[in-house]
Design an enzyme around this catalytic site. Structure first.
Site, short mmCIF file in Angstrom:
data_model
loop_
_atom_site.label_atom_id
_atom_site.label_comp_id
_atom_site.label_asym_id
_atom_site.label_seq_id
_atom_site.Cartn_x
_atom_site.Cartn_y
_atom_site.Cartn_z
N THR A 141 0.82 -1.21 0.00
CA THR A 141 0.00 0.00 0.00
C THR A 141 0.86 1.26 0.00
OG1 THR A 141 -1.76 -1.15 1.17
CG2 THR A 141 -1.75 1.25 1.34
N GLY A 180 3.43 -3.45 6.81
CA GLY A 180 3.13 -4.33 7.94
C GLY A 180 4.35 -5.02 8.47
N GLU A 383 -6.57 -6.53 3.58
CA GLU A 383 -6.71 -7.79 2.84
C GLU A 383 -7.97 -7.81 1.99
OE1 GLU A 383 -4.27 -9.80 2.85
OE2 GLU A 383 -3.20 -8.83 4.49
#
Lengths: 616, 616
Positions: A141, A180, A383
Site C-alpha cells: 500500500t 506491515g 486484505e
C-alpha cells in the site's frame, strides 16, 4: 473463587453435552485435548506473565507485545509445533486480544517467499526468515493507493549494466504506508487498534536491488531486462488467497469471544422488574436482550461452520493447483472474497452490539470488548476492502447468468442458480432450516437475475461494461451479499444435518440456532420476499412468531452454547465474561490496580488550584 | 499551503451560497460571526496550544485536557460569556474531539443545584460551585445498577438524634461506579474513550451528612425524619431532562464532523478506473461511495434540524413549568427519549461508515474518526440506555391508542396517529418530501395499531401489563423507532419548507437531502409498506431509481454542503478532513512527529536480538 449462583444454575440446565459440542467445534476430541495442553504450557510459564496490556501506553504496549511474541515463537519451537492451528493456540493464549508485532513477518513475508521464491532464493532467505535471522515486512500500500494495484506509483527501473532494479518513490502519494511488520523504519502513528503492530512508512531514493532478488519461482526478469511471464499466472493469484480464506474463521473467533462475554454477563446481571415484587430478573430474560444476542450467537456458530468449510475448500483447491488443476481457482477466489467481506463486516457490527448489550460496563476496557473491537475492525479494510470484494463476487455472479444462458455448467457453490423455485408452501410458525435455506437461495437467484437484466440493459446502451457496472454498483453489492448469505446458510444447514446424525442432542440445539440465523436473514429482507411473491404477509408474521419462540428454546441453552466455545479466562481476558461470573468483585480489584490510581496527583491539583484561585 | 485542486474545483460548482447555509445552521449571521470571533480567541491564545492529544497516554491525556479545560473556563469568564452555545464554541475549539474533565461538574453538579437547592443552599453551594471553589461529581450508578433507579442499594439512614443521614455501601454491587467528574476518589480504569474524564468509584462507610444537605427546593426531610413530598413531583422529573434534550444536537454535531471528513477525503482520493485509460476518478464518483455517504449527509442535516427543534421545544416546556403549567412535560420527555435514542444510535453507526469509507487511512488516528467514535458511543448508553428510552416512547404510544379510542385529544407530535391514510397514489421516480413524510407517518401509525393489538391481547390473557409488555418488547422498540423517524422527518420537512420560502436556492438543495433521508428510511422497511398495502412493488422500484438520481444531483453540492457546517480545521483536527485537502503531505508530517519514531529502540532491539540468537 466460588461460582456465581446464576451461572451455576444455567449450567445445570440445557439438553446437550457441552464437551461434545466443544469437540465438534475443535474438529475432534484429540484436538481439544491438544489445545488444552498448549494453553496450559503458556499459562504456567512465568515468561508469559506481565502487566495488564489495557493499562499500557502505545509505546509500552508495543514493547510488551514484542517481548511476548518472541516468547511465543520460542515456545512454539520448543514444543515442536508445526500445525498452524496449534501454533495459533499458543499465540492466542499469550497475546489475549492483541495482535503481535511479528505476525506480519510470518503471514506476509515468510508465506510469499515459500510460494514465490525459487530454490536458490529459498536457501538464501526463506530458511533464515523462518529462523527469524532476518525479519521481513510487507510494503504494498502507498499513501495514495491501496486496492487498485495497477495505480501504485513506486518505480523499479531495471539497470541492465549493473543488473539491478533501481527503486524510487517519485511522489508524495507513492510513499509506502501501512507497511506491515517493519521494525526499523518510520512508524505511521497511532491507530484505532493494532497498537502492537508498527505499521510503517518507507521512502525510496535510488535504492538498488540485485536482479536475482525478484522472487523467481514463476515469473522472472532476464539479464537483458526481458520479463518472462509465469507459465500460469493464476499461480501467483492463488498464493495470495491464503490470508483471505482464513479470515472468515477469524471473524467467527472474534464474534464468539464477544458473544461469550455478553451472554455470561447478561446472566449475572439483574435489572428492573417484569413482575412487580418478584425481584429483578437476569437481563437475558428480557426479549430485547435476547433479540440482541441470540441472532449473534447463531451467527457465531454459522460463521465458525462456514469458516472451517472455507479453509478446507481452499486447501483442497491449493492441492489441486499443485497438481496442475486450476479449474476451481475462480470459485475459491470468489468464495473467499464474499465470505471475508460479509463475515468481517457482520462481525464488527456484532461485537459492538455485544458491547452495548453490556450497558455502561461494556464501555470499560475491563470488559475487553473495546479491545476486541478495535483489533477486529481492521479486517473489513485490510486484505481486501469490503465493497471491492463484494463487487468481485458480483462480477462472477453476472458471469454465471451468461453461463446459464449458454448452457455452461456452474460451479457447485452457485449451482442453485440453475434450480427452479416455486412460491413456497404456506409457512406455519415452525419452518425447518431446509425451507429457510431454500428461501434464501431463491432470493439470491432472483436478485442475480434482476441485477443482471439491469446491467445488460445499460451495457447495450453504453457499450462499456465498466460504466454499466458503475451505474449499478449498489445493487451489485447487495446481490453479492445475498449470494454469500446463501453460501453461509448452506454450509450451516449441511453441517447441522451431519451432526444430527452423529449427535442428535447437540444437532437439535444447533438446528435451533440455524433456524434463528435463517429467519433473521429472511426478516431483514422481508420486502424482497413479498415483492418476488415467494412469501406472503402471513408467512412473515408466522416466522416472526417463530423467532421469539426460538429465543425461548435457546434461553436455557445459551450459557452452555457459549461455554462450548471453551475460551480460557486468560484468553478471553474479560472481567464481564469470566467463567465463574464473579464480575463485580473483580471489576473493583481491576480498577484499584489501574495505574491512574497510583500516580502522583500533583499536576492535577495544580490546575484545580489555579481555577480556585482565579476568582471567577 | 495551496488548495488541493480537486477541492478547489468542487468549490467552484454548486448551486447555492455556502455562507448563507452556514448562517441558517447557526441560527443567523450574527451567531456565525460571534462563533468565528470566539474560535479565534481560542486559536490565537498560546495557552490552548499543546501536544497532539492523539499521541498521549491516558495519564498524559487527562493532565493535558484538565489544563486546557481550566483555560477554557478562564477564557469563558474573561469574555463574559453566559450563553451556553457560545460557551460550547470555546470548549469545542479548545478540546477538539475530546471530552473535558470538568464537563460533568457543570452538567451534573451545578445544574441540579440550580434546579433543586433552596435559596440558602444555593448561597452555600451553588455560588462557590459556579466559581469552581468547590468541584462536584455525580454518583448515581452503582456497580450492580444503572437504569433501574429503584434498585440502587446505597443506604442513607436518617439519625434523628444528630439530624444526619448516615451513608453506607452495604454490598459490593452497591459501590458507586462511573461517578462522573470526581477528582480525588478512585478511578474505574481505562475506557473505550472519555480518557479525559476520571469516572470514579466510591465506597461509603458510615459517612455522615447533615440533614440540610439534602437539596430542599421541592421535597425535604423534617427534623423528625418525616419526608415532605414536592408539591408537584414532576418538577424533579423535568429538571433531569435537560441533558437528554440536548443530546440529539450533540449527535448531529458528531455526525457532521464525520461526514465532513469522509466527503472531503473522498474528493481528494482517486482510485481505480471506471473507463479504462481515462484516469482514476475521485472515489466520491463511485455509486457505492455515494450510497455510503449521501444518506449520512442527509442524516446529519436531518438530525441538526430536529436537534435544534428539540432544544426549542424543551426550553418552551421548561418556561411553562416555571409558570406552573405541566401539560406538555410528558410529550417533552417522550420526544427527548426517542430522539436521543435513535439519533445517537444512528450517529455511532454513521461515524463508523464514514471511517470505513476512508479505507485504511480511516483506521489511523490521523483521521480523528476513531477519536470521534469512541467519545461519541458513550451517548448510546449514558443518560438513558437506547432500548430503555425507546420502550418509554412505546409505552406513551400505547397510551395514545387508548386516548384515541376514548376521544382524548393527542399531543401535537403524535396528532398524525389520528389522521386517516389511504393507499398512496402511484409513485413515479420524483416523489416529493411531503409524500415521503406521509408514508413514514403511515407506517408509524400502522405499527402502533398493530403492536397495540398484540399487547392488548396479551394483557387480556395475563392481566399483567408488565408481562404483556415484556412478551412484545422487540416490536415495541421497533414501533418507537418508527414514530421517532416520523418526528425527525416532520421537523426536517417543516424546516425545509420554511427555507424554501426565505432562500430558494439553499432550500432546493436541502429538499434533495430531505428526499434522500425519506427514501432511505422507506426502503429500509420496504416489507412493511407492501405488507400494509400502502405501496406497490413498482413504487419501491421507482424510489430506488429516484435515490440514485438524487445522488447525482447532490454530488456537485456535496463538498459545499459539508463546508457549510463550517468546522475550523483546528476543531475538526482531522488530516483527512482538512479544508485545503492537503492530505498526504500532512499525514507524512504527522507520522514523523509521532513519539514512537523518536523513542529509544533499545528494548525492541534487545527482544529481536534474543530471537536471532535463539537458534530456532
Amino acid at each position: 473463587m466460588p461460582m456465581n449462583p446464576d451461572l451455576e444454575k444455567e449450567r445445570q440446565g440445557g439438553t446437550f453435552d457441552v464437551e461434545q459440542l466443544t469437540h465438534i467445534l475443535d474438529g475432534g476430541r484429540d484436538k481439544t485435548l491438544k489445545r488444552h495442553f498448549l494453553e496450559q504450557e503458556v499459562l504456567k510459564d512465568p515468561v508469559f506473565r506481565g502487566p495488564d496490556t489495557r493499562f499500557l501506553s502505545r509505546e509500552e504496549l508495543f514493547g510488551e507485545l514484542l517481548r511476548k511474541h518472541v516468547a511465543v515463537i520460542k515456545k512454539t519451537q520448543e514444543l515442536s509445533i508445526d500445525d498452524i492451528n496449534e501454533a495459533s493456540t499458543i499465540y492466542s493464549a499469550a497475546m489475549n486480544n492483541n495482535v503481535g508485532p511479528l505476525t506480519l513477518h510470518s503471514v506476509a513475508f515468510v508465506a510469499p517467499l515459500d510460494l514465490m521464491a525459487d530454490d536458490e532464493q529459498k536457501k538464501k532467505w526463506l530458511i533464515p526468515a523462518k529462523k527469524y535471522e532476518i525479519i521481513g515486512c510487507y510494503a504494498q500500500t502507498e499513501l495514495g493507493h491501496g486496492s487498485f494495484i495497477r495505480g501504485l506509483e513506486t518505480r523499479a527501473d531495471y539497470d541492465v549494466n549493473t543488473q539491478q532494479f533501481v527503486l524510487n518513490t517519485p511522489t508524495e502519494t507513492a510513499i509506502k504506508w501501512w507497511v506491515g511488520g517493519c521494525v526499523a523504519v518510520g512508524d505511521i502513528g497511532p491507530k484505532f487498534g493494532f497498537g502492537g503492530v508498527d505499521n510503517g512508512y518507507l521512502c525510496l531514493n535510488n535504492v538498488r536491488i540485485p536482479r536475482d532478488n525478484l522472487l523467481a519461482k514463476t515469473g522472472k526478469v532476464l539479464e537483458d531486462g526481458t520479463y518472462v511471464k509465469p507459465e500460469n499466472p493464476k499461480v501467483v493469484y492463488g498464493s495470495m488467497l491464503g490470508i483471505r480464506a482464513a479470515l472468515p474463521k477469524v471473524g467467527a473467533y472474534n464474534l464468539s469471544k464477544a458473544v461469550t462475554i455478553a451472554i455470561r454477563y447478561s446472566c449475572v446481571r439483574h435489572q428492573s422488574e417484569i413482575k412487580p415484587g418478584c425481584g429483578e430478573p437476569q437481563v437475558l430474560d428480557y426479549q430485547t436482550q435476547q433479540h440482541k444476542l441470540f441472532p449473534l450467537l447463531a451467527t457465531a456458530y454459522a460463521f465458525h461452520t462456514v469458516g472451517v468449510w472455507m479453509l478446507d475448500f481452499h486447501s483442497t483447491v491449493m492441492n489441486e493447483i499443485n497438481e496442475g488443476h486450476y479449474h476451481r481457482l475462480a470459485e475459491d477466489h470468489v468464495l473467499a472474497a464474499g465470505l471475508k467481506a460479509v463475515i468481517n463486516w457482520k462481525t464488527h457490527e456484532g461485537i459492538e452490539i455485544c458491547r452495548f448489550s453490556c450497558g455502561g460496563h461494556g464501555y470499560s476496557l475491563a470488559s475487553s470488548l473495546p479491545v476486541i473491537y478495535v483489533n477486529h475492525v481492521a479486517n473489513s479494510t485490510a486484505e481486501g476492502e469490503t465493497v471491492i470484494l463484494l463487487l468481485q463476487t458480483a462480477v462472477y455472479l453476472m458471469k454465471c447468468v451468461i453461463d446459464l444462458e449458454q448452457g455452461t455448467p456452474l460451479d457447485p457453490s452457485v449451482a442453485y442458480l440453475d434450480q427452479s423455485f416455486s412460491k413456497s408452501e404456506q409457512w406455519c410458525s415452525d419452518v425447518d432450516m431446509h425451507s429457510l435455506l431454500k428461501a434464501i437461495q431463491f432470493r439470491s437467484k432472483k436478485f442475480t437475475e434482476y441485477v443482471s437484466s439491469f446491467v445488460k440493459k445499460e451495457l447495450m446502451a453504453t457499450g462499456n461494461q465498466q460504466l454499466a457496472f458503475n451505474k449499478h454498483k449498489v445493487i451489485l453489492v447487495e446481490c453479492a451479499k445475498a449470494h454469500t448469505e446463501a453460501v453461509i446458510m448452506n454450509a450451516f444447514v449441511t453441517k447441522v444435518d451431519e451432526i444430527l446424525q452423529s449427535n442428535p442432542s447437540v444437532g437439535k440445539v444447533l438446528s435451533l440456532l440455524c433456524q434463528i440465523y435463517g429467519v433473521t436473514e429472511i426478516l431483514a429482507h422481508s420486502g424482497d420476499y413479498i415483492q418476488y411473491e415467494y412469501l406472503r404477509k402471513i408467512d412473515l408474521d408466522n416466522i416472526q412468531d417463530q423467532l421469539f419462540k426460538l429465543y425461548t428454546y435457546i434461553r436455557p441453552e445459551a450459557v452452555l452454547l457459549v461455554d462450548a466455545f471453551d475460551f480460557h479466562d486468560e484468553v478471553l481476558k474479560s472481567i464481564l465474561g469470566r467463567y465463574d461470573g464473579q464480575v463485580y468483585e473483580n471489576m473493583f480489584k481491576w480498577a484499584k490496580a489501574s495505574p491512574f490510581n497510583k500516580q502522583d496527583q500533583g499536576t492535577f491539583r495544580k490546575y484545580i488550584q489555579q481555577l480556585k484561585q482565579a476568582k471567577l
